[in-house]
Design an enzyme around this catalytic site. Structure first.
Site, PDB file in Angstrom:
ATOM      1  N   SER B 223      96.713  -2.057  24.789  1.00 54.95           N
ATOM      2  CA  SER B 223      96.211  -2.621  26.400  1.00 54.95           C
ATOM      3  C   SER B 223      94.606  -2.297  25.675  1.00 54.95           C
ATOM      4  O   SER B 223      93.835  -2.921  26.381  1.00 54.95           O
ATOM      5  CB  SER B 223      96.743  -2.156  27.200  1.00 54.95           C
ATOM      6  OG  SER B 223      96.295  -0.218  27.006  1.00 54.95           O
ATOM      7  N   ARG B 227      92.246  -5.636  25.975  1.00 53.69           N
ATOM      8  CA  ARG B 227      91.699  -5.621  27.452  1.00 53.69           C
ATOM      9  C   ARG B 227      89.885  -5.825  27.053  1.00 53.69           C
ATOM     10  O   ARG B 227      89.616  -6.886  27.751  1.00 53.69           O
ATOM     11  CB  ARG B 227      91.726  -4.136  27.836  1.00 53.69           C
ATOM     12  CG  ARG B 227      91.035  -4.575  29.652  1.00 53.69           C
ATOM     13  CD  ARG B 227      91.410  -3.213  30.812  1.00 53.69           C
ATOM     14  NE  ARG B 227      92.920  -3.647  30.450  1.00 53.69           N
ATOM     15  CZ  ARG B 227      92.970  -1.578  30.265  1.00 53.69           C
ATOM     16  NH1 ARG B 227      93.286  -1.467  29.393  1.00 53.69           N
ATOM     17  NH2 ARG B 227      94.589  -1.636  30.739  1.00 53.69           N
ATOM     18  N   ASN B 231      88.119  -9.244  27.471  1.00 57.68           N
ATOM     19  CA  ASN B 231      87.213  -9.993  28.454  1.00 57.68           C
ATOM     20  C   ASN B 231      85.490 -10.590  28.395  1.00 57.68           C
ATOM     21  O   ASN B 231      85.287 -10.962  29.119  1.00 57.68           O
ATOM     22  CB  ASN B 231      87.353  -8.134  29.425  1.00 57.68           C
ATOM     23  CG  ASN B 231      87.929  -7.898  30.210  1.00 57.68           C
ATOM     24  OD1 ASN B 231      87.224  -8.675  31.641  1.00 57.68           O
ATOM     25  ND2 ASN B 231      88.579  -7.710  30.085  1.00 57.68           N
TER      26      ASN B 231
END
Lengths: 156, 287
Positions: B223, B227, B231
């Site tokens: 994660s 992440r 993004n």
């Protein structure tokens, strides 16, 4: 989106940068910051302390000043009293001295009067004797007529 | 117009343009061509694991070098007296990171704070490359150096983010075992959240617990990496799409998106740092 050696390369680079940061960046900066923090804290404490000391000194000054003021007032009043005393004493001394002078002058005067009277008596008696000699044309025995002459002198 | 390949004579289509921008400069062992630079996405794929993204590595190491140089200069003459401009800047960041670490992690560890500082500044710098107009550097690399592919934002490369998050994962495992011991770490993975005083039931729960905790443990680096990657990849893609517009219209979209992106790049750098601190703090905790 292929997983390849870049992953390991990045991990190695990451480790290198972290070790560099841990060795050469973090310790000097954090030490300097801690030191500055301590310095500032010390400075603030010192300032507070000196402010307190100043307050204490001010209080001391106030007490000393008020003490001095009361002392000064005391001294002034004592001096006034002493001045009054001296003036009174001087007055008394002067009065007694003048009395003494006056009395001594009076007694001297009286003495002078007595002595003048005495000498006058002597002169009058001698004048009377010489007058009587001239009148009687003979020498009166001074010893024989001493009582008469003394009477005469006493009458003058 | 916005097309970068005008030098070639024929203009690429929109999808070609986008794919070109999303292709890393890959050097690797191709089954047919041997050790070479990949021409196109297919060749890069065929190289498999034994290939390296030269552009990602170059930019990430260059930016890491900038971070080290900047902070080394700031820290070199660090004194407790009145700090200069650079020292002040470095101290501001150090103070910020130190505060974040102290809020989360109460133990003694010489690694976590510098690690967090490195992550924050380095990831921020890598993210920051996203704000440079998408065609500037690739075009310059092509014109002056003849480099075909150039992806300038290292954090839009999943290898880069995974490389960092797996390093963090290794630290999580290392500190878990160091603090709790191998037994303690295993117990943490197998004997909770479900537990019982009865021994048989307790051991019956082990597979369930191992599954739950194992997923939780593995999810941490995944994660963390995805992440950041997601993004930045999405942000970069939007910039590339905006670059497809006629040049006189681009500003209307690229300026708002760039301003919004300033927030994103700082936030993502902060989240990566913060989660690293939290994970390492958790690794130090006894249950």
């Amino acid at each position: 989106m292929n997983i390849n050696l870049t992953l390991i390369g990045q991990a190695i680079a990451f480790a290198g940068f972290v070790i560099f940061c841990m060795k050469f960046v973090w310790p000097p900066l954090i030490t300097a910051m801690r030191e500055r923090q301590a310095t500032i804290a010390e400075g603030l404490a010192a300032a507070e302390q000196s402010a307190q000391a100043q307050e204490e000194a001010q209080a001391e000054v106030d007490t000393i000043l008020s003490e001095a003021r009361t002392q000064a007032a005391e001294i002034v009043s004592q001096a006034q009293k002493r001045g009054n005393d001296i003036v009174d004493e001087a007055k008394n001394t002067a009065i007694s001295e003048s009395d003494r002078l006056k009395s001594s002058a009076q007694s001297e005067l009286a003495q002078e009067v007595v002595s003048a009277r005495e000498s006058l008596r002597q002169q009058v008696s001698s004048v009377a004797v010489s007058g009587a000699e001239k009148i009687l044309k003979r020498e009166v025995d001074a010893n024989a007529h001493a009582s008469i002459l003394d009477d005469l002198i006493a009458k003058i | 117009m916005a097309n970068p390949d005008s030098g070639h004579g024929e203009l690429p289509t929109a999808s070609e343009y986008i794919q070109h921008h999303l292709q890393n400069l890959t050097f690797g062992n191709h089954p047919e061509h041997g050790w070479s630079i990949a021409h196109g996405a297919d060749q890069a794929k065929e190289m498999g694991f034994w290939a390296i993204h030269l552009d990602s590595m170059f930019w990430s190491i260059a930016l890491g070098g900038i971070f080290c140089l900047l902070f080394w200069l700031g820290a070199r003459r660090a004194s407790a007296g009145v700090p200069g401009g650079l020292q002040n800047f470095c101290e501001m960041l150090v103070d910020f990171v130190d505060g974040s670490v102290k809020d989360t992690f109460s133990g003694q560890n010489k690694l976590i704070a510098p690690l967090a500082l490195t992550i924050f500044v380095w990831v921020f710098l890598m993210n920051f490359m996203d704000l440079i107009p998408v065609d500037f550097i690739p075009e310059a690399a092509k014109r002056w150096f003849g480099i075909e592919y150039m992806k300038v934002v290292p954090t839009t490369d999943v290898n880069v983010t995974l490389g960092m998050s797996l390093s963090v994962f290794a630290l999580i495992i290392y500190y878990s075992i160091k603090v709790k011991g191998g037994k303690g770490f295993l117990a943490e993975l197998t004997l909770q959240p479900f537990s019982s005083d009865n021994k048989i039931i307790k051991y019956a729960f082990v597979p369930v617990n191992l599954l739950l905790e194992g997923v939780g443990l593995i999810a941490k680096p995944i994660s963390l990496a995805l992440r950041l990657f997601g993004n930045l990849y999405a942000g970069e893609l939007i910039f590339i799409l905006i670059a497809l517009l006629p040049f006189y219209l681009q500003w209307a979209l690229s300026i708002p998106w760039a301003i919004f992106h300033i927030l994103v790049i700082v936030l993502q750098a902060f989240i990566f740092m913060m989660l690293t601190i939290v994970y390492l703090a958790m690794a130090h905790e006894h249950h």
